[in-house]
Write an enzyme that holds these catalytic residues in place. Structure first.
Site, PDB file in Angstrom:
ATOM      1  N   ASN A 134      35.332 -15.679  32.043  1.00  0.00           N
ATOM      2  CA  ASN A 134      34.308 -15.163  32.933  1.00  0.00           C
ATOM      3  C   ASN A 134      34.264 -13.654  32.773  1.00  0.00           C
ATOM      4  O   ASN A 134      34.986 -12.909  33.449  1.00  0.00           O
ATOM      5  CB  ASN A 134      34.605 -15.569  34.375  1.00  0.00           C
ATOM      6  CG  ASN A 134      34.456 -17.062  34.554  1.00  0.00           C
ATOM      7  OD1 ASN A 134      33.338 -17.584  34.526  1.00  0.00           O
ATOM      8  ND2 ASN A 134      35.578 -17.759  34.651  1.00  0.00           N
ATOM      9  N   GLU A 135      33.415 -13.223  31.860  1.00  0.00           N
ATOM     10  CA  GLU A 135      33.341 -11.809  31.506  1.00  0.00           C
ATOM     11  C   GLU A 135      32.598 -11.039  32.600  1.00  0.00           C
ATOM     12  O   GLU A 135      31.980 -11.660  33.481  1.00  0.00           O
ATOM     13  CB  GLU A 135      32.608 -11.666  30.163  1.00  0.00           C
ATOM     14  CG  GLU A 135      33.326 -12.324  28.985  1.00  0.00           C
ATOM     15  CD  GLU A 135      34.597 -11.591  28.559  1.00  0.00           C
ATOM     16  OE1 GLU A 135      35.180 -10.840  29.360  1.00  0.00           O
ATOM     17  OE2 GLU A 135      35.014 -11.785  27.398  1.00  0.00           O
ATOM     18  N   PRO A 136      32.653  -9.684  32.562  1.00  0.00           N
ATOM     19  CA  PRO A 136      31.964  -8.887  33.575  1.00  0.00           C
ATOM     20  C   PRO A 136      30.530  -9.364  33.760  1.00  0.00           C
ATOM     21  O   PRO A 136      29.817  -9.613  32.785  1.00  0.00           O
ATOM     22  CB  PRO A 136      32.011  -7.477  32.994  1.00  0.00           C
ATOM     23  CG  PRO A 136      33.255  -7.466  32.173  1.00  0.00           C
ATOM     24  CD  PRO A 136      33.377  -8.847  31.593  1.00  0.00           C
ATOM     25  N   SER A 138      29.889 -12.148  35.555  1.00  0.00           N
ATOM     26  CA  SER A 138      29.897 -13.561  35.966  1.00  0.00           C
ATOM     27  C   SER A 138      29.894 -13.650  37.482  1.00  0.00           C
ATOM     28  O   SER A 138      30.785 -13.104  38.141  1.00  0.00           O
ATOM     29  CB  SER A 138      31.154 -14.258  35.443  1.00  0.00           C
ATOM     30  OG  SER A 138      31.225 -14.165  34.051  1.00  0.00           O
ATOM     31  N   THR A 153      36.927  -8.148  24.518  1.00  0.00           N
ATOM     32  CA  THR A 153      37.657  -9.413  24.391  1.00  0.00           C
ATOM     33  C   THR A 153      37.724  -9.828  22.927  1.00  0.00           C
ATOM     34  O   THR A 153      38.770 -10.265  22.431  1.00  0.00           O
ATOM     35  CB  THR A 153      36.936 -10.508  25.208  1.00  0.00           C
ATOM     36  OG1 THR A 153      36.910 -10.099  26.570  1.00  0.00           O
ATOM     37  CG2 THR A 153      37.619 -11.846  25.078  1.00  0.00           C
TER      38      THR A 153
END
Ligand code: F6R
Length: 626
Positions: A134-136, A138, A153
């Protein structure tokens, strides 16, 4: 501790004839956890027969059998070694056609529900603050879905995939909401490179920009971190803000006092010796007034601690040049402190880290008459552009120095590519390594280190081919061990710069730790001292510095000349990272800024300062901030 908690959960469910549902993570963080669970299975009869697992995520697209797939990771690290029913293990399917992903992701959620929900979710944290993938950005309500990976990432994962280009762009991941619905969450984080993001997750605002921060809203979550990953938390950086130290199991030792006084001096924007009783009281540091009696005394204690980190004699003072009344050198503490001259080993991961990180100090140590060895741990071939090597080869050819036979070999290597683009063969790598070796030799000449004391180790881990994971092997450890045995140094300087983008510095430091611990019984190991310097990527915080070596303007220029010898690493260098400044600029900016920091704390005004952190070998082996 985490393995014990999981084992207790599994056993209590067994007693009730129920299943235990685990949410699992991959990556480097939970590796030891899985190893411990496997050990418990083998040695303590822990059965996984009643366990159901759901993994957080999987790369997309990826075959389950692919070496870097998370399914493969889980089989290799846990499932293949315990008695879990394969039908009970779930990892999102990286082979599904894109058109079916929506259904597939919904089914993943339904399966979790059907299993009764997750009892315990294990998490790592990415440097973007992601949990799962869940990347920035999300949202809190997100569910299992396909996501695009953040560039940071991908860069962090690129070591496993042999470069960013071959690192997957997409993944399937449980959503934030899926994770928050687990009844219990344990997030683990190890190492200094996680410190800032752990702080943001625990103490920062709850925001989709750091999805781990949503865990603040969960009522049954634990963060399990080592000291290095805890390093940016208020509990560590400014514990006095959280109440009496005694209540936190801490005390006002010298290091904490120094940290507090530097913190206060910065907060009040005043030199240490100008701090008043009011400054201490208003910032909640009245304890220090009580301990020292007054601001005046507390200031002096803090000031002298800082003052005693400064020395122009990084290897100790030459007894022949010591006059009565000279201040003693207080930085060296090991049994070998009084030996003069010393055997000194400077470890430089790449061929230029020595001069970038501690070029001024290196020149000093040589000038003071120590026996200084410099060991370059990896060849640095990866950072030489094809263009740079092709130019050197063309010079050899066109000058006639290569002779007819050499010219033919060069033609075979370069082919028609006058402008560059060489094949990635062992021969080309060897030649690129040679280019860097010649640059290191030139830089060492500037610093006065004789060629006979340079060691080019060419550690094999660095040469892992594209697509294969870099890891230390016995070959690397043997080479390091031999170097140490041969040089038996009183002082070791090593790069403690763990934020380098490719993890090379970290592996180089691991290699040192492993070989030192293998030699721990040798008397010279216990008598020596280890100093960590910072390379091109970051500086020690002022309150962690144990030795500050001031440089004169001439020494700064000499260091610049040494860095300039690394011509292939100048403006067009392949790995400058996000920071566009060249290495000599970073080195100068950093050491000048540190000098300004010392000056603003009220210490003497220097042109530049190089800084080091001390470790005795035993604490190094135990506490290394990896
Ligand atoms: C892995 C996962 C990720 C990792 C995180 C940390 O299944 O979901 O969130 O936990 O990227 O990775 P490492 O542990 O390799 O630092």
């Amino acid at each position: 501790m985490v393995a014990r908690e999981i084992a207790a959960l599994i056993r209590s469910r067994q007693a009730e004839r129920r299943t235990a549902v685990l949410g699992l993570a991959t990556g480097s963080t939970p590796q030891q956890l899985y190893a411990e669970l496997v050990r418990m299975h083998r040695e303590e009869g822990l059965s996984f027969a009643n366990v159901v697992t759901f993994n957080l995520d999987e790369y997309f697209p990826v075959q389950p059998s692919a070496l870097r797939s998370y399914r493969h990771y889980m089989q290799a690290n846990l499932f293949d070694h315990v008695d879990i029913d394969p039908a009970n293990t779930h990892v999102p399917d990286g082979t599904a056609p894109v058109s079916s992903l929506e259904v597939l992701c919904r089914e993943y959620e339904e399966r979790i529900q059907a299993a009764g929900g997750i009892d315990l979710q294990v998490l790592g944290i990415g440097r973007t603050g992601h949990i799962g993938f869940n990347e920035p950005g999300s949202p809190r309500r997100s569910r299992t879905r396909m996501v695009t990976l953040d560039p940071l990432t991908r860069r962090d994962a690129s070591g496993d995939f042999g470069g960013v280009e071959s690192t997957p762009r997409y993944a399937l991941t449980m959503g934030v909401r899926t994770i928050l619905e687990s009844r219990r969450v344990v997030l683990m984080a190890w190492g200094q490179h996680k410190a800032e993001i752990v702080r943001a997750a625990v103490e920062g605002p709850v925001t989709p920009q750091v999805t781990a921060s949503f865990l603040q809203e969960h009522d049954n979550v634990h963060f399990v971190v080592d000291r290095a990953a805890a390093g940016a938390l208020t509990r560590y950086r400014a514990p006095w803000l959280l109440g009496a130290l005694g209540d936190q199991g801490l005390s006002w030792d010298a290091a904490t006092m120094r940290r507090a006084i530097i913190w206060l001096s910065r907060l009040r924007k005043k030199a240490v010796l100008k701090l008043t009783d009011d400054d201490y009281n208003e910032a909640g540091l009245e304890d220090l007034l009580r301990i020292h009696g007054s601001a005046y005394e507390a200031n002096l204690a803090g000031f002298y601690q800082l003052q005693h980190t400064i020395t122009g004699w990084p290897g100790g003072r030459d007894p022949a040049r010591t006059r009565p009344g000279d201040a003693p050198v207080r930085t060296l503490r090991a049994p070998s402190a009084g030996v003069f001259p010393k055997r000194i080993l400077v470890l430089s991961p790449h061929p230029d880290d020595d001069v970038i990180g501690m070029g001024g100090t290196l020149c000093r140590l040589v000038e003071h008459g120590h026996e200084v060895h410099v060991a370059y741990q990896v060849s640095g071939a990866n950072a030489v552009s094809d263009e740079a090597l092709a130019r050197a080869l063309r010079f050899a050819r066109d000058s006639g120095l290569a002779g007819a036979e050499g010219a033919a070999r060069i033609a075979a290597l370069c082919g028609d590519h006058e402008a560059g683009a060489l094949p990635d063969t062992p021969e080309v790598r060897r030649l690129k390594g040679l280019v860097r070796r010649l640059e290191a030799l030139a830089a060492a000449r500037v610093c006065g280190v004789p060629a006979g004391r340079l060691h080019f180790l060419d550690l094999p881990f660095y040469n892992a081919g594209p697509g294969s994971r870099r890891q230390l092997g016995d070959g690397d450890r043997a080479i390091m061990g031999e170097l140490l045995t041969q040089t038996r140094p009183h002082l070791i300087f090593a790069a403690g710069d763990l934020d380098d983008p490719h993890g090379t510095h970290r592996l180089c430091l691991h290699a040192l730790r492993d070989s030192l611990s293998a030699l721990a019984r040798e008397p010279w190991v216990g008598e020596g001292e280890l100093w960590l310097y910072r390379g091109a990527w970051s500086e020690w915080p002022a309150d962690e510095i144990d030795m500050a070596v001031p440089l004169s303007p001439q020494e700064v220029l000499r260091r610049r000349r040494a860095i300039f010898c690394h011509e292939t690493q100048k403006d067009m260098a392949l790995f400058l990272g996000d920071d566009r400044r060249e290495f000599w600029q970073r080195s100068e900016d950093r050491s000048r800024r540190l000098a300004e920091t010392y000056n603003s704390l009220g210490l003497a005004e220097y042109e530049a300062i190089e800084a080091f952190k001390r470790y005795g070998p035993a604490e190094f082996i135990r506490d290394l901030p990896l």
